[in-house]
Design an enzyme around this catalytic site. Sequence first.
Site, PDB file in Angstrom:
ATOM      1  CD  GLU A  98      -2.911  -0.959  -0.141  1.00  0.00           C
ATOM      2  OE1 GLU A  98      -2.952   0.123  -0.768  1.00  0.00           O
ATOM      3  OE2 GLU A  98      -3.553  -1.961  -0.510  1.00  0.00           O
ATOM      4  CB  CYS A 103     -14.214   2.006 -14.654  1.00  0.00           C
ATOM      5  SG  CYS A 103     -15.219   3.504 -14.613  1.00  0.00           S
ATOM      6  CB  CYS A 119     -17.838   1.344 -21.758  1.00  0.00           C
ATOM      7  SG  CYS A 119     -17.276   2.876 -20.966  1.00  0.00           S
ATOM      8  CB  CYS A 126     -17.878  -1.972 -17.962  1.00  0.00           C
ATOM      9  SG  CYS A 126     -18.252  -1.482 -16.265  1.00  0.00           S
ATOM     10  CB  CYS A 159     -22.649   2.748 -16.283  1.00  0.00           C
ATOM     11  SG  CYS A 159     -21.542   4.172 -16.163  1.00  0.00           S
TER      12      CYS A 159
END
Length: 313
Positions: free
Chosen positions: A37, A206, A213, A216, A222
């Site tokens: 992280e 995305c 798209c 997706c 969406c």
Amino acid sequence: MDSAELHATVAAWYRENARVLPWREPTASPWAVMVSEFMLQQTPVARVLPVWEAWMARWPTPAALAAEPPGEAVRAWGRLGYPRRALRLHAAATAIRADHGGRVPDDHAALLALPGVGAYTAAAVASFAFGRRHAVLDTNVRRVLARALSGSQYPLNAATAAERALAEQLLPHLEGPANAPAGAPDAPVTAAEWAVASMELGALVCTARSPRCADCPLADACAWTRAGRPAHDGPPRRGQSYAGTDRQARGRLLAVLRDADGPVPQARLDEAWGEPVQRARALDGLVADGLVEPLDDGLYQLPTGVPAANPTP
DNA sequence: GAACCGTGGTT
DNA sequence: TAACCAAGGTT
């Protein structure tokens, strides 16, 4: 689409399409997650991978890192960028050794108190390392929510309270690990899995520039797609200049010290950045940040963590 | 809230 | 090619 449907749809996509990353393995330690992280703050996965591998091989625990000088962390950080992160990771390891018995804390507040850990990283470590329930609102998730739910191409420059409230509201109630059991396509979706899955959707499908798209799972639902994918309307998103800035000068100077075996004379730094006023300002900044240690005789080195001996009066 | 903090790949 | 962008945090 209600939130349960949203969770199930994105999780199903994730279980099929997730990248295999070492810090996502069920055997990855909390420290392994935490190191990833830190490195992933503003740095792409592809560049993090090799550095993370070497880092974990050398420092498998917080105590192992804390036992070495901070300059070694800066050196091992290499060219990941924002080297203050290396310093903060070293400081976090030191705090973990001093205050938490050498174990990465498992609660959000204790994580947030560590150097270099903000709202995102605390939520991410608590979720991915410990299966806790927290809203993980990174740039990917913010973009996914902006498009799928708000119908805008991009989120606002800074996360708003409304955005955080929405992310909280969307959180699955179930706690538990981020990865569903293998071969259990209908396993219930935990908060941690929703977090990693929505992040991954933002990272792979995305995307900011050219969203895919057609691939997706949320395309039909969406809001942005339903509105015809209107272009961003609002204040311009702030750009980042770099060439000629103090940041570039700092980077050049620190690279010289990273690549050197020991202390480096001022003259070597002078070669790295020609403009003397900016060079001096950059070097002062590096020293002030604790990334560079000045020695006697115009020598400089990466920080040893040991304060220079004061000359006796 | 805005500015600052690295580096390199993508479009 | 220059601009954009990347699993943010701190001041």
